[in-house]
Scaffold this motif. Structure first.
Motif, PDB file in Angstrom:
ATOM      1  N   ASN A  56       4.020   1.210   0.788  1.00 43.52           N
ATOM      2  CA  ASN A  56       3.286  -0.030   1.362  1.00 43.52           C
ATOM      3  C   ASN A  56       4.197  -0.325   2.553  1.00 43.52           C
ATOM      4  O   ASN A  56       5.236  -0.791   2.445  1.00 43.52           O
ATOM      5  CB  ASN A  56       3.107  -1.119   0.322  1.00 43.52           C
ATOM      6  N   PRO A  75       2.555  -3.474  -3.393  1.00 43.90           N
ATOM      7  CA  PRO A  75       1.216  -3.442  -2.471  1.00 43.90           C
ATOM      8  C   PRO A  75       1.425  -4.826  -1.612  1.00 43.90           C
ATOM      9  O   PRO A  75       1.954  -5.831  -2.206  1.00 43.90           O
ATOM     10  CB  PRO A  75       0.024  -3.570  -3.356  1.00 43.90           C
ATOM     11  N   LEU A  76       0.985  -4.801  -0.349  1.00 41.26           N
ATOM     12  CA  LEU A  76       1.175  -5.767   0.591  1.00 41.26           C
ATOM     13  C   LEU A  76      -0.200  -6.362   0.972  1.00 41.26           C
ATOM     14  O   LEU A  76      -1.195  -5.277   1.076  1.00 41.26           O
ATOM     15  CB  LEU A  76       2.148  -5.582   1.828  1.00 41.26           C
ATOM     16  N   SER A  77      -0.405  -7.630   1.093  1.00 39.38           N
ATOM     17  CA  SER A  77      -1.668  -7.954   1.641  1.00 39.38           C
ATOM     18  C   SER A  77      -1.532  -8.793   2.863  1.00 39.38           C
ATOM     19  O   SER A  77      -0.374  -9.229   3.290  1.00 39.38           O
ATOM     20  CB  SER A  77      -2.626  -8.548   0.566  1.00 39.38           C
ATOM     21  N   THR A  78      -2.540  -9.165   3.578  1.00 36.24           N
ATOM     22  CA  THR A  78      -2.878 -10.052   4.625  1.00 36.24           C
ATOM     23  C   THR A  78      -1.618  -9.998   5.839  1.00 36.24           C
ATOM     24  O   THR A  78      -0.842 -10.763   6.088  1.00 36.24           O
ATOM     25  CB  THR A  78      -2.817 -11.351   4.223  1.00 36.24           C
ATOM     26  N   ARG A  79      -1.629  -8.788   6.327  1.00 31.19           N
ATOM     27  CA  ARG A  79      -0.762  -8.443   7.266  1.00 31.19           C
ATOM     28  C   ARG A  79      -0.924  -9.216   8.614  1.00 31.19           C
ATOM     29  O   ARG A  79      -2.236  -9.566   8.794  1.00 31.19           O
ATOM     30  CB  ARG A  79      -0.717  -6.920   7.690  1.00 31.19           C
ATOM     31  N   ALA A  95       3.725 -10.317   5.897  1.00 35.35           N
ATOM     32  CA  ALA A  95       2.575  -9.744   4.798  1.00 35.35           C
ATOM     33  C   ALA A  95       2.801 -10.595   3.468  1.00 35.35           C
ATOM     34  O   ALA A  95       3.988 -11.357   3.435  1.00 35.35           O
ATOM     35  CB  ALA A  95       2.809  -8.185   4.482  1.00 35.35           C
ATOM     36  N   GLY A  98       1.294  -8.417  -3.366  1.00 38.28           N
ATOM     37  CA  GLY A  98       0.156  -8.493  -4.027  1.00 38.28           C
ATOM     38  C   GLY A  98       0.155  -8.819  -5.321  1.00 38.28           C
ATOM     39  O   GLY A  98       1.509  -8.736  -6.029  1.00 38.28           O
TER      40      GLY A  98
END
Length: 269
Positions: A56, A75-79, A95, A98
């Motif tokens: 990620n 996991p990463l979200s909302t970059r 980021a 997750g």
């Protein structure tokens, strides 16, 4: 759950890819935030990092200068990327961890590379210094608007704010990175937004902490004329979880090193 987040100004991710991969293999942080990657997005060594277990990755780069990246085992979200001073010069990326990160889920990660500011601490004589002060002013305004919730801010902030963050407070008062106008600006924005300086939470003054040693020193280790330019801050929600802040000084002595050492923050969530 233990969460480890490392910040490292790598001074060219492609030139020092072997050092980054070595550090990842030896230290195995959950998250590695890089600054000064000096790499356009289409040339970022994504495959090498994913092959090391960091699937990620988010990054924002430019050819030859600046550039930031976040590598994560989770996991990463909302970059997101923010621009400052009406420039899109790859000095910030963020980021959010997750749901797979367990107790760390929802923690926002902010990776910053503040302008160095050149050599002359005078806005009128040195536009680079003026840019740095303007950047810090905008960072202060952003800090006041920071959304509530757990967050970590790391990066090369290019300011050594406290007396014992430099090898000689008296001799460096008129040297860029430790001038009163810079140190006051950084501490004001940190305090106003409620960020906690993790290193000084655990290692209060007068103990010295350095994260950077100049290339100009013929024997940096013996001279040990360092500065604490690299920081790891946490939001108030995370202050009670801070367990360790470690400067991996050995990396400064590796072959073709960055002049910065990795700084690792450990939280117990």
């Amino acid at each position: 759950m233990r969460l480890t987040v490392t910040s490292w100004n790598i001074n060219s991710v492609r030139l020092r890819i072997d050092s980054v991969l070595r550090f990842l293999a030896e230290a195995r942080p959950d998250v590695l935030c890089l600054q000064e990657t000096k790499c356009p997005d289409d040339a970022f060594p994504l495959k090498a990092f994913r092959g090391s277990g960091y699937e990620n990755v988010v990054f924002a780069g430019q050819k030859g200068y600046n550039g930031v990246a976040i590598l994560s085992r989770f996991p990463l979200s909302t970059r997101a990327v923010m621009g400052f001073c009406e420039r899109q010069d790859a000095r910030h990326i963020s980021a959010v961890l997750g749901p797979e990160a367990g107790a760390a889920a929802g923690i926002a990660l902010h990776d910053f590379y503040v302008p160095a500011g050149g050599d002359v601490p005078d806005r009128a004589l040195n536009p680079k210094f003026g840019h740095k002060l303007d950047f810090l002013a905008e960072l202060r305004a952003w800090g006041g608007r920071r959304p509530s919730g757990p967050a970590i801010l790391v990066g090369d902030l290019n300011v050594a704010p406290l007396e014992h963050d430099v090898w000689s407070h008296r001799q460096l008062l008129d040297v860029v990175s430790h001038t009163p106008v810079e140190t006051q600006a950084l501490e004001t924005l940190r305090n106003e937004a409620g960020w906690i300086d993790s290193a000084r939470l655990l290692i209060p003054e007068p103990e010295k902490i350095y994260t950077w040693w100049s290339y100009r020193s013929p024997d940096w280790a013996a001279a040990n004329k360092g500065r604490r330019l690299d920081h790891a801050w946490v939001s108030p929600e995370l202050a009670g979880t801070v367990r360790r802040v470690e400067v991996f000084r050995d990396a400064r002595g590796w072959e073709r090193p960055s002049d910065h050492a990795p700084v690792t923050l450990t939280l117990e969530l």
